[in-house]
Design a protein around this motif. Structure first.
Motif, PDB file in Angstrom:
ATOM      1  N   PRO A 262       0.833  -1.211   0.000  1.00  0.00           N
ATOM      2  CA  PRO A 262       0.000   0.000   0.000  1.00  0.00           C
ATOM      3  C   PRO A 262       0.867   1.262   0.000  1.00  0.00           C
ATOM      4  O   PRO A 262       1.903   1.310   0.671  1.00  0.00           O
ATOM      5  CB  PRO A 262      -0.782  -0.127   1.300  1.00  0.00           C
ATOM      6  N   PRO A 263       0.487   2.298  -0.745  1.00  0.00           N
ATOM      7  CA  PRO A 263       1.242   3.552  -0.706  1.00  0.00           C
ATOM      8  C   PRO A 263       1.028   4.280   0.619  1.00  0.00           C
ATOM      9  O   PRO A 263      -0.017   4.142   1.264  1.00  0.00           O
ATOM     10  CB  PRO A 263       0.659   4.350  -1.884  1.00  0.00           C
ATOM     11  N   LEU A 264       2.022   5.052   1.010  1.00  0.00           N
ATOM     12  CA  LEU A 264       1.994   5.788   2.274  1.00  0.00           C
ATOM     13  C   LEU A 264       1.809   7.281   1.999  1.00  0.00           C
ATOM     14  O   LEU A 264       2.508   7.860   1.160  1.00  0.00           O
ATOM     15  CB  LEU A 264       3.307   5.549   3.037  1.00  0.00           C
ATOM     16  N   PHE A 265       0.881   7.886   2.735  1.00  0.00           N
ATOM     17  CA  PHE A 265       0.635   9.320   2.634  1.00  0.00           C
ATOM     18  C   PHE A 265       0.791   9.934   4.027  1.00  0.00           C
ATOM     19  O   PHE A 265       0.244   9.410   5.000  1.00  0.00           O
ATOM     20  CB  PHE A 265      -0.781   9.608   2.122  1.00  0.00           C
ATOM     21  N   VAL A 266       1.543  11.013   4.109  1.00  0.00           N
ATOM     22  CA  VAL A 266       1.733  11.719   5.378  1.00  0.00           C
ATOM     23  C   VAL A 266       0.742  12.882   5.428  1.00  0.00           C
ATOM     24  O   VAL A 266       0.557  13.603   4.441  1.00  0.00           O
ATOM     25  CB  VAL A 266       3.181  12.216   5.519  1.00  0.00           C
ATOM     26  N   THR A 267       0.120  13.040   6.591  1.00  0.00           N
ATOM     27  CA  THR A 267      -0.819  14.141   6.778  1.00  0.00           C
ATOM     28  C   THR A 267      -0.053  15.370   7.249  1.00  0.00           C
ATOM     29  O   THR A 267       0.603  15.334   8.303  1.00  0.00           O
ATOM     30  CB  THR A 267      -1.894  13.770   7.803  1.00  0.00           C
ATOM     31  N   GLY A 271      -3.660  19.431   7.222  1.00  0.00           N
ATOM     32  CA  GLY A 271      -4.620  18.336   7.123  1.00  0.00           C
ATOM     33  C   GLY A 271      -4.640  17.643   5.782  1.00  0.00           C
ATOM     34  O   GLY A 271      -5.380  16.662   5.606  1.00  0.00           O
ATOM     35  N   ARG A 272      -3.876  18.109   4.821  1.00  0.00           N
ATOM     36  CA  ARG A 272      -3.844  17.482   3.517  1.00  0.00           C
ATOM     37  C   ARG A 272      -2.830  16.328   3.495  1.00  0.00           C
ATOM     38  O   ARG A 272      -1.823  16.358   4.193  1.00  0.00           O
ATOM     39  CB  ARG A 272      -3.466  18.509   2.448  1.00  0.00           C
ATOM     40  N   SER A 273      -3.163  15.356   2.671  1.00  0.00           N
ATOM     41  CA  SER A 273      -2.268  14.197   2.539  1.00  0.00           C
ATOM     42  C   SER A 273      -1.273  14.439   1.431  1.00  0.00           C
ATOM     43  O   SER A 273      -1.610  14.994   0.370  1.00  0.00           O
ATOM     44  CB  SER A 273      -3.074  12.935   2.234  1.00  0.00           C
ATOM     45  N   GLU A 274      -0.055  14.024   1.649  1.00  0.00           N
ATOM     46  CA  GLU A 274       1.000  14.180   0.647  1.00  0.00           C
ATOM     47  C   GLU A 274       1.900  12.953   0.658  1.00  0.00           C
ATOM     48  O   GLU A 274       2.094  12.300   1.696  1.00  0.00           O
ATOM     49  CB  GLU A 274       1.821  15.434   0.934  1.00  0.00           C
ATOM     50  N   LEU A 275       2.408  12.629  -0.515  1.00  0.00           N
ATOM     51  CA  LEU A 275       3.344  11.505  -0.610  1.00  0.00           C
ATOM     52  C   LEU A 275       4.654  11.877   0.055  1.00  0.00           C
ATOM     53  O   LEU A 275       5.046  13.050   0.094  1.00  0.00           O
ATOM     54  CB  LEU A 275       3.590  11.130  -2.073  1.00  0.00           C
ATOM     55  N   VAL A 276       5.333  10.880   0.585  1.00  0.00           N
ATOM     56  CA  VAL A 276       6.588  11.101   1.286  1.00  0.00           C
ATOM     57  C   VAL A 276       7.606  10.078   0.781  1.00  0.00           C
ATOM     58  O   VAL A 276       7.254   8.979   0.318  1.00  0.00           O
ATOM     59  CB  VAL A 276       6.385  10.970   2.823  1.00  0.00           C
ATOM     60  N   ASN A 277       8.886  10.409   0.861  1.00  0.00           N
ATOM     61  CA  ASN A 277       9.932   9.481   0.431  1.00  0.00           C
ATOM     62  C   ASN A 277      10.064   8.328   1.427  1.00  0.00           C
ATOM     63  O   ASN A 277      10.278   8.546   2.627  1.00  0.00           O
ATOM     64  CB  ASN A 277      11.276  10.205   0.314  1.00  0.00           C
ATOM     65  N   TYR A 278       9.936   7.124   0.924  1.00  0.00           N
ATOM     66  CA  TYR A 278      10.141   5.931   1.758  1.00  0.00           C
ATOM     67  C   TYR A 278      10.571   4.799   0.827  1.00  0.00           C
ATOM     68  O   TYR A 278      10.449   4.883  -0.399  1.00  0.00           O
ATOM     69  CB  TYR A 278       8.863   5.559   2.528  1.00  0.00           C
ATOM     70  N   ARG A 279      11.082   3.736   1.416  1.00  0.00           N
ATOM     71  CA  ARG A 279      11.541   2.584   0.639  1.00  0.00           C
ATOM     72  C   ARG A 279      11.200   1.302   1.391  1.00  0.00           C
ATOM     73  O   ARG A 279      11.087   1.296   2.626  1.00  0.00           O
ATOM     74  CB  ARG A 279      13.042   2.671   0.363  1.00  0.00           C
ATOM     75  N   LEU A 280      11.052   0.243   0.637  1.00  0.00           N
ATOM     76  CA  LEU A 280      10.731  -1.071   1.203  1.00  0.00           C
ATOM     77  C   LEU A 280      12.024  -1.839   1.433  1.00  0.00           C
ATOM     78  O   LEU A 280      12.810  -2.053   0.513  1.00  0.00           O
ATOM     79  CB  LEU A 280       9.821  -1.846   0.251  1.00  0.00           C
ATOM     80  N   LYS A 281      12.270  -2.255   2.674  1.00  0.00           N
ATOM     81  CA  LYS A 281      13.420  -3.087   3.041  1.00  0.00           C
ATOM     82  C   LYS A 281      12.905  -4.311   3.778  1.00  0.00           C
ATOM     83  O   LYS A 281      12.457  -4.225   4.916  1.00  0.00           O
ATOM     84  CB  LYS A 281      14.394  -2.315   3.937  1.00  0.00           C
TER      85      LYS A 281
END
Length: 320
Positions: A262-267, A271-281
């Protein structure tokens, strides 16, 4: 004419019997055929006798000797091709370091009055040592180091020069075959081995560990586990979240890589959701910044949503 030839052949056969010849009489039909073709009777008789004589077989003991000689030559050839001799390029100080190969024979040159050392792999346990000549060779074993670095040694000393024998060394990892030879002028101090297959396995294990390692150099006592997970309960629902003061780690079930992540969105503060840099390890998301609230969303018509909230109460460090 043919009848007279046959009669002549028969008379020859009767004459041979009357004379008491030791050889078996030639076949009358064979003699007749030879006579019809123009072969003289004496020559035809000799041919018939040689044809009738049984082949001489080798005595059984000669056959066995021939087979034994052939087998011995094959064994000698196989041993010569399998022997690993000392090479100057493979010396480490005074130690000849052979590359380990299954089925090889390793040469150790010794000398009277000298003790030669056979050093096994660190951590390898000696099971047994067998020698072809225990009367003229002194063979013992010892060990050095302790724990994981403990190393077994076999010590070899000949009673005279010009002796040859072999050693079979069994351990918990492999079997060594060593060819011993004593010389009057020189002796090898020690032999040991490198293990290319073990090194390759260790390299692969380190590479696999590096691929699955989530992060390095993290102090456990600095981890903050004050995160709450709420919302839907899909199969991919995170197990926990925590941070090290710089990054947030979201732990998923181990089956996460098998499905759709699932994609991750930071609030944000507005109050708006935005994409954030992350990686799967492995089965972790590693987020490159801290956040107070975030959402995991998956699906279109019926979207599954899981929220991750950082608690504002007192810190809970070093707990999982």
């Amino acid at each position: 004419m043919i009848r007279s030839v046959l009669l002549f052949a028969s008379s020859i056969g009767l004459a041979a019997c009357a004379c008491g010849a030791s050889a078996a009489p030639p076949s009358a039909a064979l003699l007749a055929a030879r006579l019809l073709s123009g072969t003289p009777a004496a020559e035809a008789s000799g041919l018939a006798a040689s044809a009738a004589a049984p082949a001489r077989a080798l005595p059984a003991r000669n056959v066995r000797a021939h087979q034994g000689s052939l087998a011995a030559s094959q064994v000698e050839a196989a041993n010569r091709s399998a022997v690993q001799e000392p090479e100057r390029d493979f010396y480490a100080g005074a130690v000849q370091v052979y590359p380990w190969t299954e089925g090889a024979l390793y040469r150790l040159y010794t000398g009277p009055g000298e003790v030669s050392d056979i050093a096994l792999q660190p951590g390898e346990s000696l099971v047994s040592v067998a020698s072809g000549d225990t009367a003229r060779w002194i063979i013992g074993d010892t060990s050095s180091g302790s724990g994981a670095t403990r190393r077994s040694h076999i010590l070899v000393k000949p009673s005279a020069a010009g002796l040859k024998t072999n050693l079979v060394i069994a351990t918990d990892r492999r079997v060594y075959h060593v060819e011993l030879e004593s010389m009057a002028r020189a002796a090898m101090a020690s032999i040991a081995w490198t293990y290319p297959e073990d090194a390759l396995l260790a390299l692969r294990a380190r590479a696999a560990a590096a691929e699955t390692q989530v992060a390095a150099g993290i102090a456990v006592e600095a981890l903050n586990f004050n995160y709450r997970i709420e919302g839907d309960s899909p199969e991919w629902r995170p197990l926990r979240a925590f941070d090290d003061g710089r990054q947030v780690f979201i732990e998923f079930p181990a089956t996460l890589p098998e499905g759709e992540a699932p994609p991750l969105f930071v609030t944000g503060a507005d109050g708006r959701s935005e994409l954030v840099n992350y990686r799967l390890k492995g089965h972790y998301y590693v987020v490159d910044r801290l956040f107070a609230a975030a959402e995991l969303r998956l699906g279109e018509r019926r979207q599954q949503v899981v929220r991750i909230l950082r608690e504002s109460t007192g810190p809970a460090r070093g707990r999982s």
